[in-house]
Design a protein around this motif. Sequence first.
Motif, PDB file in Angstrom:
ATOM      1  N   ASN A   2       0.803  -1.220   0.000  1.00  0.00           N
ATOM      2  CA  ASN A   2       0.000   0.000   0.000  1.00  0.00           C
ATOM      3  C   ASN A   2       0.833   1.266   0.000  1.00  0.00           C
ATOM      4  N   PHE A   3       2.131   1.142  -0.321  1.00  0.00           N
ATOM      5  CA  PHE A   3       3.001   2.313  -0.323  1.00  0.00           C
ATOM      6  C   PHE A   3       3.963   2.230  -1.497  1.00  0.00           C
ATOM      7  N   SER A   4       4.100   3.344  -2.189  1.00  0.00           N
ATOM      8  CA  SER A   4       5.098   3.473  -3.254  1.00  0.00           C
ATOM      9  C   SER A   4       5.801   4.807  -3.090  1.00  0.00           C
ATOM     10  N   ALA A   5       7.102   4.807  -3.384  1.00  0.00           N
ATOM     11  CA  ALA A   5       7.884   6.041  -3.339  1.00  0.00           C
ATOM     12  C   ALA A   5       8.345   6.375  -4.746  1.00  0.00           C
ATOM     13  N   PHE A  22      -3.988   4.756  -6.684  1.00  0.00           N
ATOM     14  CA  PHE A  22      -3.593   5.457  -5.471  1.00  0.00           C
ATOM     15  C   PHE A  22      -4.757   6.305  -4.964  1.00  0.00           C
ATOM     16  N   THR A  23      -4.832   6.461  -3.649  1.00  0.00           N
ATOM     17  CA  THR A  23      -5.871   7.286  -3.043  1.00  0.00           C
ATOM     18  C   THR A  23      -5.302   8.501  -2.326  1.00  0.00           C
ATOM     19  N   ALA A  24      -3.979   8.511  -2.136  1.00  0.00           N
ATOM     20  CA  ALA A  24      -3.340   9.603  -1.401  1.00  0.00           C
ATOM     21  C   ALA A  24      -1.939   9.860  -1.949  1.00  0.00           C
ATOM     22  N   VAL A  25      -1.527  11.120  -1.850  1.00  0.00           N
ATOM     23  CA  VAL A  25      -0.181  11.534  -2.224  1.00  0.00           C
ATOM     24  C   VAL A  25       0.422  12.261  -1.023  1.00  0.00           C
ATOM     25  N   ILE A  26       1.678  11.921  -0.731  1.00  0.00           N
ATOM     26  CA  ILE A  26       2.424  12.603   0.331  1.00  0.00           C
ATOM     27  C   ILE A  26       3.681  13.184  -0.296  1.00  0.00           C
ATOM     28  N   CYS A  27       3.863  14.478  -0.104  1.00  0.00           N
ATOM     29  CA  CYS A  27       5.068  15.152  -0.582  1.00  0.00           C
ATOM     30  C   CYS A  27       6.022  15.318   0.596  1.00  0.00           C
ATOM     31  N   ASN A  28       7.218  14.745   0.474  1.00  0.00           N
ATOM     32  CA  ASN A  28       8.235  14.880   1.514  1.00  0.00           C
ATOM     33  C   ASN A  28       9.346  15.838   1.090  1.00  0.00           C
ATOM     34  N   ARG A  29       9.035  16.691   0.159  1.00  0.00           N
ATOM     35  CA  ARG A  29      10.026  17.587  -0.411  1.00  0.00           C
ATOM     36  C   ARG A  29       9.695  19.039  -0.077  1.00  0.00           C
ATOM     37  N   ASP A  49      -8.253  18.151  -7.496  1.00  0.00           N
ATOM     38  CA  ASP A  49      -9.011  18.061  -8.749  1.00  0.00           C
ATOM     39  C   ASP A  49      -9.269  16.613  -9.176  1.00  0.00           C
ATOM     40  N   ASN A  50      -8.428  15.698  -8.701  1.00  0.00           N
ATOM     41  CA  ASN A  50      -8.535  14.295  -9.096  1.00  0.00           C
ATOM     42  C   ASN A  50      -9.023  13.379  -7.977  1.00  0.00           C
ATOM     43  N   GLY A  51      -9.473  13.957  -6.864  1.00  0.00           N
ATOM     44  CA  GLY A  51     -10.047  13.161  -5.790  1.00  0.00           C
ATOM     45  C   GLY A  51      -9.051  12.423  -4.908  1.00  0.00           C
ATOM     46  N   LEU A  52      -7.813  12.871  -4.906  1.00  0.00           N
ATOM     47  CA  LEU A  52      -6.794  12.258  -4.043  1.00  0.00           C
ATOM     48  C   LEU A  52      -6.562  13.127  -2.820  1.00  0.00           C
ATOM     49  N   SER A  53      -6.292  12.509  -1.687  1.00  0.00           N
ATOM     50  CA  SER A  53      -5.876  13.305  -0.534  1.00  0.00           C
ATOM     51  C   SER A  53      -4.412  13.685  -0.727  1.00  0.00           C
ATOM     52  N   PHE A  54      -3.999  14.778  -0.097  1.00  0.00           N
ATOM     53  CA  PHE A  54      -2.626  15.270  -0.230  1.00  0.00           C
ATOM     54  C   PHE A  54      -2.134  15.722   1.127  1.00  0.00           C
ATOM     55  N   THR A  55      -0.910  15.330   1.456  1.00  0.00           N
ATOM     56  CA  THR A  55      -0.260  15.756   2.695  1.00  0.00           C
ATOM     57  C   THR A  55       1.142  16.220   2.354  1.00  0.00           C
ATOM     58  N   HIS A  56       1.547  17.335   2.939  1.00  0.00           N
ATOM     59  CA  HIS A  56       2.896  17.858   2.721  1.00  0.00           C
ATOM     60  C   HIS A  56       3.669  17.755   4.031  1.00  0.00           C
ATOM     61  N   ILE A  57       4.674  16.902   4.038  1.00  0.00           N
ATOM     62  CA  ILE A  57       5.561  16.746   5.187  1.00  0.00           C
ATOM     63  C   ILE A  57       6.983  16.965   4.668  1.00  0.00           C
ATOM     64  N   LEU A  75      -0.268   8.088   6.691  1.00  0.00           N
ATOM     65  CA  LEU A  75      -0.435   6.729   6.177  1.00  0.00           C
ATOM     66  C   LEU A  75      -1.692   6.086   6.758  1.00  0.00           C
ATOM     67  N   ALA A  76      -1.906   6.276   8.055  1.00  0.00           N
ATOM     68  CA  ALA A  76      -3.074   5.678   8.716  1.00  0.00           C
ATOM     69  C   ALA A  76      -4.379   6.276   8.208  1.00  0.00           C
ATOM     70  N   ALA A  77      -4.362   7.542   7.819  1.00  0.00           N
ATOM     71  CA  ALA A  77      -5.576   8.205   7.342  1.00  0.00           C
ATOM     72  C   ALA A  77      -5.936   7.811   5.914  1.00  0.00           C
ATOM     73  N   SER A  78      -5.015   7.198   5.220  1.00  0.00           N
ATOM     74  CA  SER A  78      -5.240   6.834   3.823  1.00  0.00           C
ATOM     75  C   SER A  78      -6.305   5.748   3.712  1.00  0.00           C
ATOM     76  N   THR A  79      -7.116   5.852   2.671  1.00  0.00           N
ATOM     77  CA  THR A  79      -8.153   4.847   2.428  1.00  0.00           C
ATOM     78  C   THR A  79      -7.707   3.796   1.420  1.00  0.00           C
ATOM     79  N   GLY A  80      -6.444   3.880   1.004  1.00  0.00           N
ATOM     80  CA  GLY A  80      -5.918   2.937   0.021  1.00  0.00           C
ATOM     81  C   GLY A  80      -4.450   3.199  -0.210  1.00  0.00           C
ATOM     82  N   PRO A  81      -3.919   2.761  -1.338  1.00  0.00           N
ATOM     83  CA  PRO A  81      -2.498   2.917  -1.618  1.00  0.00           C
ATOM     84  C   PRO A  81      -2.040   4.377  -1.636  1.00  0.00           C
ATOM     85  N   VAL A  82      -0.824   4.586  -1.112  1.00  0.00           N
ATOM     86  CA  VAL A  82      -0.236   5.916  -0.978  1.00  0.00           C
ATOM     87  C   VAL A  82       0.978   6.031  -1.898  1.00  0.00           C
TER      88      VAL A  82
END
Length: 135
Positions: A2-5, A22-29, A49-57, A75-82
């Motif tokens: 459920n995780f890809s980098a 994917f259901t979520a995107v996390i930016c670590n940059r 715009d595409n229905g994905l959650s987004f988190t910036h860390i 990660l825990a808040a995600s409803t699917g692959p991140v």
Amino acid sequence: PNFSASPQISVADVAQAVRDGFTAVICNRPDNEDMGQVSAQEIAKACADNGLSFTHIPVSGGIPEEAVPLMRDALAASTGPVLAYCRSGTRSTNLWALAEASAGGSPEELVESGARGGYDLRGLMPLLRSLSQAH
């Protein structure tokens, strides 16, 4: 599973992420790390715009201790692959492993998963063990 980098993504990559499940995107940059880099705000808008959650860390250099629970929560808040990204995918993978260890994940399994994705997490093993045991 459920995780890809990934290295830095583009706005067009967000639509592909949806097609890939994917259901979520996390930016670590952090923004402005490189000239011409797509900003977190632009990716956040594309995600919305595409229905994905987004988190910036954003992390640069070493991973600050406070980033680990933020990643774990995202990660825990995600409803699917991140899909997480940074410049090369390494920071995202390292932060994922630390977050998973802090939630009780097996350090050995995390290192194996990272290796399957092309990332060498063996150098994090002492910290992974410490975080896993503290859980």
